[in-house]
Design an enzyme around this catalytic site. Structure first.
Site, PDB file in Angstrom:
ATOM      1  CB  SER A 264      -0.905  -0.007   1.233  1.00  0.00           C
ATOM      2  OG  SER A 264      -1.467   1.263   1.439  1.00  0.00           O
ATOM      3  CG  ASN A 265       1.583   3.429  -3.363  1.00  0.00           C
ATOM      4  OD1 ASN A 265       2.780   3.189  -3.268  1.00  0.00           O
ATOM      5  ND2 ASN A 265       0.858   3.039  -4.392  1.00  0.00           N
TER       6      ASN A 265
END
Ligand SMILES: Cc1ncc(COP(=O)(O)O)c(C=O)c1O
Length: 338
Positions: free
Chosen positions: A74-75
Site C-alpha cells: 500500500s502507498n
C-alpha cells in the site's frame, strides 16, 4: 462556496501539469499529466492530499496515534507512516497480503518511518477492516488517543481534497491556455474519484472522469460506497451540490487478474510512458490507468485533451515481486543480455 477544509501542508508545492507531447503524437490525442507522483519518497502520491485534511482533523481532536490498514504494497499506509513521522505522531499499520514472504518496497519504507507493523496474512479487505478495529480497541484500552483512517484513507473528508485538486487542475490548465475534456486515473478505495466528481460538479463542468479500478471487491457495493463518499464530501464543503449515481464512471475492464496481478496492456503502458516521456508508471496502480488511456485512445473512444492523473506509487516497480515481472514482460528488456 467554501471548498477548503483546514489542512496541513505535507507537500510544500503544487504538483505540476505537463503536456506529454510524444505520447500525444503516438496516440493521436492530446495528453497531459497531473504529476501527483512527484514529491519526497514518503510523501508522494494521491494519498498525501487526503492525509493533509485528515491529519489536520486528527490534530484538532488531539489524537496522538494514527492507525490505518492496507496491503503490504500500500502507498496509502506508506504515506501515512511518513506523515505520522513528520508530525511526531505514533503510527500502527495493519497489513495484509504477506505472501510471498519477501519484504516489498513500501513495507521497507513503512518500517523505516517507524510505524508499528501488524502483519495479518492473506485475509479479505472486509476481514482486514475488522482486524484493524480490534487493534484500535486494544490501543485505546491502553490509553492511546487514536485517529483511525480506513483503507486508502477513503473518507468523505479525504475526498474533499480531490474536489480541491480538480479546481487546482482547472486553474493550472487555464494558466497554460489549455483545456481538458477527460481525466483518467487509477481507482481503488474511491476517494480520489469521489472528490474529482464533486470538484467537477462544483465547477459545473462536463469533463469525463474515468476511474480505472485496480483492486477487486474493496467493498461489497463499490459504486454505492463511491457515491456515499462523494455525498459525504459534498455535505462537508458544498452542501447544495447533489451527486447522482450517474456522475460516477468506473471500469473494471483493465483490472486483469486482480490487484497487483497482470492485465492486458499494462506492460506496454509501462514501456510507452517510460520510453516516450521518462515517466514511471507501476504494474499495480498507474500502469493499469495508463493502459486504459492508451486502449481507449486507440479505439478512438477518448475525447481529448486528456489529463492522465498520475497518482504516484512508482515504489512498486522496485519490489522484487514486480521487478522481474516487468523485466520479463517488456519485450525490449527481455531481449537484453545481463
Ligand atoms: C498510486 C495509487 N493510485 C491510485 C490509488 C487509488 O486511490 P483511491 O483509493 O482514492 O481510489 C491508490 C491507492 O490505493 C494508489 O496508491
Amino acid at each position: 462556496m467554501p471548498l477548503d477544509l483546514p489542512r496541513l501542508d505535507l507537500r510544500g508545492f503544487v504538483s505540476p501539469v505537463q503536456p506529454l507531447h510524444r505520447l500525444s503524437e503516438e496516440l493521436g490525442v492530446e495528453v497531459w499529466a497531473k504529476r501527483d507522483d512527484l514529491g519526497s519518497v514518503g510523501l508522494a502520491g494521491n494519498k498525501v492530499r487526503k492525509l493533509e485534511v485528515e491529519l489536520a482533523r486528527a490534530r484538532e481532536l488531539g489524537a496522538t496515534h494514527l492507525v490505518t490498514e492496507g496491503s503490504r504494497h500500500s502507498n496509502a499506509t506508506r504515506a501515512a507512516a511518513a506523515a505520522a513521522a513528520a508530525l511526531g505522531m505514533r503510527c500502527t499499520l495493519v497489513l495484509c497480503h504477506d505472501e510471498p514472504k519477501e519484504p516489498v518496497g513500501n513495507l521497507l519504507l513503512d518500517a523505516l518511518f517507524g510505524a508499528d507493523l501488524r502483519l495479518v496474512g492473506d485475509i479479505s479487505w472486509v476481514e482486514l477492516a475488522q482486524r484493524t478495529s480490534d487493534v484500535v480497541a486494544e490501543l485505546e484500552a491502553d490509553g492511546e488517543h487514536v485517529y483511525r483512517l480506513p483503507i486508502g484513507s477513503a473518507t468523505g473528508r479525504g475526498a474533499t481534497s480531490f474536489a480541491r485538486a480538480y479546481r487546482e487542475l482547472d486553474e493550472q490548465m487555464a494558466a497554460e491556455g489549455a483545456s481538458f475534456s477527460t481525466i483518467v486515473h487509477a481507482s481503488s478505495a474511491g476517494s480520489t474519484h469521489a472528490g474529482l466528481v464533486l470538484g467537477r460538479a462544483i465547477k459545473g463542468a462536463d469533463t469525463r472522469i474515468l476511474g480505472v479500478v485496480v483492486a477487486e471487491n474493496v467493498y461489497d457495493d463499490v459504486p454505492g460506497r463511491y457515491l456515499q463518499l462523494a455525498r459525504e464530501a459534498a455535505a462537508l464543503v458544498a452542501p447544495t451540490i447533489e451527486i447522482g449515481a450517474d456522475a460516477l464512471e468506473i471500469t473494471e475492464q483493465y483490472l486483469g487478474e486482480g490487484y497487483g496481478k497482470p492485465a492486458d496492456g499494462v506492460y506496454e503502458a509501462i514501456d510507452l510512458m517510460a520510453r516516450l516521456e521518462g515517466i514511471v508508471v507501476d504494474p499495480v496502480y498507474t500502469g493499469k490507468a495508463a493502459a486504459a488511456l492508451i486502449d481507449q485512445a486507440r479505439r478512438q473512444t477518448l475525447r481529448g485533451p486528456v489529463v492522465f492523473w498520475h497518482t504516484g506509487g512508482y515504489h512498486a516497480m522496485f519490489d522484487p515481486a514486480y521487478t522481474s515481472v516487468v523485466w520479463g514482460n517488456v519485450p525490449r528488456l527481455r531481449q537484453l543480455e545481463l
